[in-house]
Design a protein around this motif. Sequence first.
Motif, PDB file in Angstrom:
ATOM      1  N   MET A 174      18.151  19.347   2.007  1.00  0.00           N
ATOM      2  CA  MET A 174      18.480  19.737   3.362  1.00  0.00           C
ATOM      3  C   MET A 174      19.502  18.773   3.986  1.00  0.00           C
ATOM      4  O   MET A 174      20.504  19.207   4.518  1.00  0.00           O
ATOM      5  N   TYR A 175      19.243  17.472   3.904  1.00  0.00           N
ATOM      6  CA  TYR A 175      20.156  16.469   4.439  1.00  0.00           C
ATOM      7  C   TYR A 175      20.851  15.758   3.280  1.00  0.00           C
ATOM      8  O   TYR A 175      20.230  15.525   2.239  1.00  0.00           O
ATOM      9  N   PRO A 176      22.103  15.387   3.450  1.00  0.00           N
ATOM     10  CA  PRO A 176      22.797  14.659   2.382  1.00  0.00           C
ATOM     11  C   PRO A 176      22.094  13.332   2.078  1.00  0.00           C
ATOM     12  O   PRO A 176      21.627  12.644   2.989  1.00  0.00           O
ATOM     13  N   LYS A 177      22.021  13.002   0.798  1.00  0.00           N
ATOM     14  CA  LYS A 177      21.323  11.762   0.406  1.00  0.00           C
ATOM     15  C   LYS A 177      21.979  10.541   1.033  1.00  0.00           C
ATOM     16  O   LYS A 177      21.299   9.576   1.393  1.00  0.00           O
ATOM     17  N   GLU A 178      23.298  10.574   1.223  1.00  0.00           N
ATOM     18  CA  GLU A 178      23.991   9.442   1.834  1.00  0.00           C
ATOM     19  C   GLU A 178      23.560   9.261   3.300  1.00  0.00           C
ATOM     20  O   GLU A 178      23.453   8.129   3.781  1.00  0.00           O
ATOM     21  N   TYR A 179      23.316  10.360   3.974  1.00  0.00           N
ATOM     22  CA  TYR A 179      22.841  10.294   5.357  1.00  0.00           C
ATOM     23  C   TYR A 179      21.447   9.677   5.397  1.00  0.00           C
ATOM     24  O   TYR A 179      21.154   8.828   6.249  1.00  0.00           O
ATOM     25  N   LEU A 180      20.591  10.085   4.456  1.00  0.00           N
ATOM     26  CA  LEU A 180      19.252   9.495   4.374  1.00  0.00           C
ATOM     27  C   LEU A 180      19.348   7.992   4.112  1.00  0.00           C
ATOM     28  O   LEU A 180      18.637   7.195   4.741  1.00  0.00           O
ATOM     29  N   GLN A 181      20.230   7.604   3.196  1.00  0.00           N
ATOM     30  CA  GLN A 181      20.417   6.180   2.895  1.00  0.00           C
ATOM     31  C   GLN A 181      20.909   5.425   4.133  1.00  0.00           C
ATOM     32  O   GLN A 181      20.453   4.315   4.419  1.00  0.00           O
ATOM     33  N   PHE A 182      21.848   6.029   4.855  1.00  0.00           N
ATOM     34  CA  PHE A 182      22.349   5.443   6.096  1.00  0.00           C
ATOM     35  C   PHE A 182      21.180   5.180   7.056  1.00  0.00           C
ATOM     36  O   PHE A 182      21.047   4.082   7.610  1.00  0.00           O
ATOM     37  N   LEU A 183      20.336   6.189   7.265  1.00  0.00           N
ATOM     38  CA  LEU A 183      19.216   6.045   8.184  1.00  0.00           C
ATOM     39  C   LEU A 183      18.225   4.986   7.715  1.00  0.00           C
ATOM     40  O   LEU A 183      17.703   4.207   8.522  1.00  0.00           O
ATOM     41  N   VAL A 184      17.983   4.928   6.414  1.00  0.00           N
ATOM     42  CA  VAL A 184      17.062   3.922   5.871  1.00  0.00           C
ATOM     43  C   VAL A 184      17.599   2.519   6.133  1.00  0.00           C
ATOM     44  O   VAL A 184      16.868   1.632   6.594  1.00  0.00           O
ATOM     45  N   HIS A 185      18.866   2.314   5.864  1.00  0.00           N
ATOM     46  CA  HIS A 185      19.439   0.979   6.111  1.00  0.00           C
ATOM     47  C   HIS A 185      19.506   0.674   7.605  1.00  0.00           C
ATOM     48  O   HIS A 185      19.260  -0.462   8.014  1.00  0.00           O
ATOM     49  N   PHE A 186      19.825   1.654   8.429  1.00  0.00           N
ATOM     50  CA  PHE A 186      19.919   1.425   9.869  1.00  0.00           C
ATOM     51  C   PHE A 186      18.565   1.030  10.440  1.00  0.00           C
ATOM     52  O   PHE A 186      18.468   0.104  11.244  1.00  0.00           O
ATOM     53  N   HIS A 187      17.509   1.726  10.013  1.00  0.00           N
ATOM     54  CA  HIS A 187      16.169   1.465  10.533  1.00  0.00           C
ATOM     55  C   HIS A 187      15.407   0.414   9.738  1.00  0.00           C
ATOM     56  O   HIS A 187      14.457  -0.166  10.261  1.00  0.00           O
ATOM     57  N   GLY A 188      15.781   0.215   8.498  1.00  0.00           N
ATOM     58  CA  GLY A 188      15.016  -0.670   7.628  1.00  0.00           C
ATOM     59  C   GLY A 188      15.552  -2.085   7.594  1.00  0.00           C
ATOM     60  O   GLY A 188      15.211  -2.905   8.435  1.00  0.00           O
TER      61      GLY A 188
END
Length: 171
Positions: A1-15
């Motif tokens: 559903m969401y691009p994996k790069e976007y998920l990675q971006f969110l993980v790094h931003f929040h993590g």
Amino acid sequence: MYPKEYLQFLVHFHGDQDFFECHEILEEYWKKVDCRNKESIWVGFILMAVSAYHHRRENFKGAHKTIMKSRKLLEKHKEGLHVLGLDGEGLLHLLRQQEKNIAQTLLFRPYPLPISDSHLEKQCRKLAHSMEISWNNQKDIPIEIIHRHLKRDRSLVIQEREEAIQKRQRE
């Protein structure tokens, strides 16, 4: 559903709050999917990460310039923010608040992006766990992450700039 790069971006931003990595991940993705469209929603996210990187390093001038550009771009893509599982109004409010904080030279404080899609947040939490990154990390950030650009290999960036200059000169 969401691009994996976007998920990675969110993980790094929040993590791990590796805003430099956020920028790198989405810049590569943007180059693949939006042919360097400088009005792209992805550019808005890239600039938001760059602003956070500058702000944390107390480069208030760079942080202010990039957060304003980010906000203006993301305002144009308000509906797209919803499609990407974010509360658009909430995000824009956050960016306006960051602009004020930067203008007042307040020290950086991490801010979570307002994820409105619970499925997206579950995907991010799962990915963060697999990457051994704590979601919504509140721990001290290692100095290597804070000053990450100092260790960056810039040879490719320099080469791309030189090629662009040569191309403009030929035209």
